[in-house]
Design an enzyme around this catalytic site. Structure first.
Site, PDB file in Angstrom:
ATOM      1  N   SER A  96       7.709  14.126  -7.777  1.00  0.00           N
ATOM      2  CA  SER A  96       6.963  12.908  -7.428  1.00  0.00           C
ATOM      3  C   SER A  96       6.674  12.032  -8.643  1.00  0.00           C
ATOM      4  CB  SER A  96       5.691  13.320  -6.692  1.00  0.00           C
ATOM      5  OG  SER A  96       4.973  12.203  -6.267  1.00  0.00           O
ATOM      6  N   ASP A 238       6.864   5.518  -7.265  1.00  0.00           N
ATOM      7  CA  ASP A 238       6.875   6.693  -8.142  1.00  0.00           C
ATOM      8  C   ASP A 238       8.248   7.368  -7.995  1.00  0.00           C
ATOM      9  OD1 ASP A 238       6.482   7.627  -5.547  1.00  0.00           O
ATOM     10  OD2 ASP A 238       5.330   9.359  -6.194  1.00  0.00           O
ATOM     11  N   ASP A 240       9.528   9.715  -6.231  1.00  0.00           N
ATOM     12  CA  ASP A 240      10.116  10.050  -4.925  1.00  0.00           C
ATOM     13  C   ASP A 240       9.802   8.972  -3.880  1.00  0.00           C
ATOM     14  OD1 ASP A 240       7.440  10.766  -4.739  1.00  0.00           O
ATOM     15  OD2 ASP A 240       7.819  12.503  -3.475  1.00  0.00           O
ATOM     16  N   ASP A 242       7.299   7.633  -2.434  1.00  0.00           N
ATOM     17  CA  ASP A 242       6.320   7.643  -1.345  1.00  0.00           C
ATOM     18  C   ASP A 242       5.121   6.745  -1.683  1.00  0.00           C
ATOM     19  OD1 ASP A 242       5.303   9.401  -3.218  1.00  0.00           O
ATOM     20  OD2 ASP A 242       5.057  11.083  -1.832  1.00  0.00           O
TER      21      ASP A 242
END
Ligand code: MG
Length: 453
Positions: A96, A238, A240, A242
């Protein structure tokens, strides 16, 4: 043995996440889902994530599971595919927002949401007891199956939730996916919505140009890019994708709870008046959210910090949205997980329908001064004394003790909570002006040093 942090298992590749550890963890996860289960496995673009995905996939096949390979994909895209396409679960290899040397594994259940703590505990138990279920070699019929359209399917899924007829045709948007998987979906989505897109840090073969966490300091350069290009806004993800953090047309960083307040108001006023008038957020968010949404009859449910708690609470109580102050926003009709691309599409819709600039909308919110700081915590057992001391000093105000202690006054709020991952106490103070915020902080630092010394 606790392996999972607030959002999956994380660590530095080849230090905490050694191959032999990943094998055991993957065996435990495979045993939890059971042989014959179909699992969608995806990854971000970090150096270590591909090898971890390879190890995990091999172990799942060896345990008799059916492995579907999503390749490079954002976490919300994997989650959407798991939910909509009927997989028995998903595994996302990502760290992440953590720095590049990290990777990690998130476990996703068939509803597309990260596994709750009970499931993590079950996996941890299998891991520590090594009660792995393996299948005889004769049953190893399966191999990895490549799924080529995970990202396309996800982008199409987002567009279904947007009133495209109402979208302004002249948007110009800067996208910064931190040299990771958001580059595969957000620019494509925006182009499909008729937006002129400029992507920076979009090359996945480079090591990230910036730290993957879209904090104010890490994405400062976007301010000038937005102003140079006279763009409507920039959006930063970020690692990933999300999270979505916005920089407005004047180049100002907009904290995630502020953009969330605007989007929640958009949902209830312009979009879906049929949804439950409830939003879920963590105690770390500003009480501005309540001030903004109260007049629309929207309740704010406060929970402890962690996106999984927010998602599972939304699912349990029913909610139109959920969010974190770091830019994670969940639009319930799409999926109850943080979704950076969905959030960006909602922002376009909001600006189109209200015919407003992001700076105008941001300026319509109450002005507050926020200070974030931290102090070392050597002895965890002192936290309850600290909470009691603060409660007795601020007894006349509204308080919450869901996660540390939050005190809410008429023109200020603060939060004092132990970090879930580091030996520190985090302190957030927000007040109507800087002097007031500093005054409260000074008092909190005095109390903290008295109790924790
Ligand atoms: Mg993330």
């Amino acid at each position: 043995m606790k392996l999972f942090g607030t959002d999956g298992v994380r660590g530095v590749v080849n230090e905490d996440l050694k191959p032999e550890f990943v094998v055991r963890l993957a065996l435990a996860v495979a045993t939890y889902f059971g042989s014959g289960s179909s699992i969608l496995v995806g990854r971000d673009s970090r150096a270590g994530s591909e090898l971890i995905q390879d190890i995990v996939s091999g172990v799942l096949v060896s345990s008799g599971l059916r492995v579907y390979d999503a390749g490079l994909t954002p976490t919300p895209a994997l989650q959407y595919n798991v939910k909509e396409r009927g997989f028995d679960g998903g595994l996302m290899v990502t760290a992440s927002h953590n720095p590049p040397q990290y990777s990690g594994i998130k476990v996703v259940l068939p509803d597309g949401i990260e596994a709750p703590r009970e499931v993590e505990e079950e996996i941890e138990k299998i891991f520590s007891e090594e009660s792995f279920r393996r299948v005889p070699w004769r049953e190893l019929r399966h191999r990895k199956i490549l799924v080529d359209d995970v990202n396309e399917f996800y982008v199409e899924g987002i567009i279904k939730h947007i009133d495209t007829d109402k979208l302004k045709k002249t948007f110009k948007v800067v996208v910064d996916p931190a040299n990771s998987v958001g580059a595969l979906t957000t620019p494509k989505l925006l182009r499909m919505l008729g937006v002129k897109v400029l992507t920076v840090n979009g090359d996945l073969t480079h090591q990230p140009f910036r730290d993957p966490e879209p904090t104010r300091e890490n994405i400062e350069y976007l301010s000038n890019i937005v102003k140079d290009l006279r763009a409507d806004f920039a959006v930063a993800h970020d690692g990933d994708a999300d999270r979505a953090i916005f920089v407005d047309n004047l180049g100002r960083y907009i904290p995630g709870d502020r953009s969330a307040a605007l989007l929640c108001r958009h949902i209830v006023v312009n979009k879906r008046s049929d949804l439950p008038r409830r939003v879920v957020t963590a105690v770390s968010s500003s009480t501005i959210v309540e001030d903004v949404l109260r007049e629309y009859g929207v309740d704010v449910v406060w929970v402890r910090v962690g996106s999984i708690v927010i998602a599972r609470t939304m699912q349990r109580l029913g909610a139109m949205a959920g969010f974190e102050e770091n830019g994670g926003f969940m639009y319930a009709p799409h999926q109850m997980v943080r979704d950076g691309a969905m959030t960006t599409a909602l922002m376009l819709e909001l600006l189109s329908i209200e015919r407003a600039s992001l700076s105008d909308l941001y300026d319509s919110l109450p002005r507050r001064h926020l200070i974030k700081t931290k102090v070392p915590l050597r002895d965890k057992s002192l936290v309850s004394n600290l909470v009691d001391k603060i409660l007795s000093s601020y007894g006349s105000y509204r308080s919450m003790t869901i996660d540390g202690v939050k005190i809410i006054g008429p023109d200020f709020w603060f939060l004092v909570r132990p970090s879930g991952t580091e030996p520190i106490i985090r302190i957030f103070v927000e007040a109507s002006d800087e002097n007031k915020a500093n005054e409260i902080l000074k008092d909190l630092l005095r109390i903290t040093s008295e109790v924790l010394r």
